[in-house]
Design a protein around this motif. Sequence first.
Motif, PDB file in Angstrom:
ATOM      1  N   ASP A   1      36.920 -12.597  64.294  1.00 12.64           N
ATOM      2  CA  ASP A   1      37.178 -14.034  64.120  1.00 12.64           C
ATOM      3  C   ASP A   1      37.555 -14.353  62.680  1.00 12.64           C
ATOM      4  O   ASP A   1      38.457 -15.152  62.428  1.00 12.64           O
ATOM      5  CB  ASP A   1      35.956 -14.861  64.536  1.00 12.64           C
ATOM      6  CG  ASP A   1      35.775 -14.895  66.043  1.00 12.64           C
ATOM      7  OD1 ASP A   1      36.730 -14.555  66.774  1.00 12.64           O
ATOM      8  OD2 ASP A   1      34.674 -15.271  66.491  1.00 12.64           O
TER       9      ASP A   1
ATOM     10  N   CYS B   1      45.010 -11.333  69.544  1.00  4.46           N
ATOM     11  CA  CYS B   1      45.181 -11.661  68.124  1.00  4.46           C
ATOM     12  C   CYS B   1      46.671 -11.693  67.773  1.00  4.46           C
ATOM     13  O   CYS B   1      47.134 -12.604  67.070  1.00  4.46           O
ATOM     14  CB  CYS B   1      44.434 -10.649  67.257  1.00  4.46           C
ATOM     15  SG  CYS B   1      44.433 -11.032  65.496  1.00  4.46           S
TER      16      CYS B   1
ATOM     17  N   GLU C   1      40.933 -21.188  68.561  1.00  3.13           N
ATOM     18  CA  GLU C   1      40.269 -20.989  67.279  1.00  3.13           C
ATOM     19  C   GLU C   1      39.939 -19.531  66.997  1.00  3.13           C
ATOM     20  O   GLU C   1      39.634 -19.174  65.869  1.00  3.13           O
ATOM     21  CB  GLU C   1      38.996 -21.832  67.216  1.00  3.13           C
ATOM     22  CG  GLU C   1      39.295 -23.314  67.195  1.00  3.13           C
ATOM     23  CD  GLU C   1      38.046 -24.156  67.093  1.00  3.13           C
ATOM     24  OE1 GLU C   1      36.993 -23.627  66.685  1.00  3.13           O
ATOM     25  OE2 GLU C   1      38.129 -25.350  67.422  1.00  3.13           O
ATOM     26  N   SER C   2      39.975 -18.714  68.024  1.00  2.00           N
ATOM     27  CA  SER C   2      39.675 -17.294  67.847  1.00  2.00           C
ATOM     28  C   SER C   2      40.505 -16.490  68.837  1.00  2.00           C
ATOM     29  O   SER C   2      41.033 -17.032  69.808  1.00  2.00           O
ATOM     30  CB  SER C   2      38.184 -17.019  68.072  1.00  2.00           C
ATOM     31  OG  SER C   2      37.859 -17.196  69.442  1.00  2.00           O
ATOM     32  N   SER C   3      40.572 -15.197  68.582  1.00  2.00           N
ATOM     33  CA  SER C   3      41.327 -14.354  69.515  1.00  2.00           C
ATOM     34  C   SER C   3      40.615 -14.305  70.872  1.00  2.00           C
ATOM     35  O   SER C   3      41.261 -14.144  71.906  1.00  2.00           O
ATOM     36  CB  SER C   3      41.527 -12.953  68.944  1.00  2.00           C
ATOM     37  OG  SER C   3      40.307 -12.375  68.580  1.00  2.00           O
ATOM     38  N   GLU C   4      39.319 -14.492  70.878  1.00  2.00           N
ATOM     39  CA  GLU C   4      38.581 -14.523  72.143  1.00  2.00           C
ATOM     40  C   GLU C   4      38.980 -15.745  72.976  1.00  2.00           C
ATOM     41  O   GLU C   4      39.090 -15.665  74.203  1.00  2.00           O
ATOM     42  CB  GLU C   4      37.077 -14.536  71.864  1.00  2.00           C
ATOM     43  CG  GLU C   4      36.267 -14.113  73.058  1.00  2.00           C
ATOM     44  CD  GLU C   4      34.828 -13.835  72.679  1.00  2.00           C
ATOM     45  OE1 GLU C   4      33.975 -14.668  73.036  1.00  2.00           O
ATOM     46  OE2 GLU C   4      34.585 -12.802  72.048  1.00  2.00           O
TER      47      GLU C   4
ATOM     48  N   TYR D   1      41.067 -13.102  62.121  1.00  3.66           N
ATOM     49  CA  TYR D   1      42.030 -13.965  62.797  1.00  3.66           C
ATOM     50  C   TYR D   1      42.273 -15.249  61.992  1.00  3.66           C
ATOM     51  O   TYR D   1      43.418 -15.638  61.764  1.00  3.66           O
ATOM     52  CB  TYR D   1      41.557 -14.294  64.218  1.00  3.66           C
ATOM     53  CG  TYR D   1      42.538 -15.138  64.985  1.00  3.66           C
ATOM     54  CD1 TYR D   1      43.729 -14.593  65.453  1.00  3.66           C
ATOM     55  CD2 TYR D   1      42.296 -16.485  65.228  1.00  3.66           C
ATOM     56  CE1 TYR D   1      44.658 -15.364  66.144  1.00  3.66           C
ATOM     57  CE2 TYR D   1      43.209 -17.263  65.924  1.00  3.66           C
ATOM     58  CZ  TYR D   1      44.378 -16.697  66.372  1.00  3.66           C
ATOM     59  OH  TYR D   1      45.303 -17.459  67.049  1.00  3.66           O
ATOM     60  N   ARG D   2      41.202 -15.899  61.550  1.00  6.70           N
ATOM     61  CA  ARG D   2      41.349 -17.132  60.765  1.00  6.70           C
ATOM     62  C   ARG D   2      42.134 -16.877  59.481  1.00  6.70           C
ATOM     63  O   ARG D   2      42.981 -17.676  59.089  1.00  6.70           O
ATOM     64  CB  ARG D   2      39.972 -17.713  60.423  1.00  6.70           C
ATOM     65  CG  ARG D   2      39.351 -18.519  61.534  1.00  6.70           C
ATOM     66  CD  ARG D   2      38.126 -19.279  61.060  1.00  6.70           C
ATOM     67  NE  ARG D   2      37.085 -18.426  60.505  1.00  6.70           N
ATOM     68  CZ  ARG D   2      36.159 -17.798  61.220  1.00  6.70           C
ATOM     69  NH1 ARG D   2      36.155 -17.914  62.528  1.00  6.70           N
ATOM     70  NH2 ARG D   2      35.248 -17.053  60.628  1.00  6.70           N
TER      71      ARG D   2
END
Length: 193
Positions: free
Chosen positions: A133, A69, A36-39, A136-137
């Motif tokens: 975030d 990402c 859901e996120s680059s993290e 990224y989304r």
Amino acid sequence: MSQYRFLEYEDIQAIQKWHKRLDDNRGDRARLRRAESSEDILLTEAFFHFLQQVPETDTWRKNLATSACIAGALSQVKADKQSNSRIHNKKDRDEIKRIASFAEQLATPLEGKGKAPMSELRFQQLQKSTSTDDFYRRIIRAIHLLNGQVNIVSLANDIIHWHKEFEYQSSASPANRLAVRWATDYFTAHAKN
């Protein structure tokens, strides 16, 4: 308008080769797509497979959030679309300028469609992303609006550029800012369509 380029020839070859290999490695693609996120991507084995494929340079190793990402975004891309630019001179010797950029693709109607894949409002929201975030989304949404048909080199360079501006600061010269470059490509293509 000057083009910021962060990827060297060997980087470009590596990400194109890695992207093609994702078709054979559906497990890595699925893990990256579910993030859901680059993290979240940083915590996957698939990301470390990505790092093994790219050159051991500062571009990839020092900026792990940026690399994550890029890996996550490229996992969403179905095909590396290298179509001719409609806004740049076709006789330009610079091959990068002859190929439609990511921002240009967002404004160019898909086959059989009459309007831009990304509306001006969503495009402006992408430009004004306030966190990694959020960015990224919005990038993932943009890729989906293009049906996964994206210029991966342009996309990767733009992700690197955005992260550099986010982490450090935008250039004092507006012409060197990603938002201005994107707006120029998007609205020029939008006007031609």
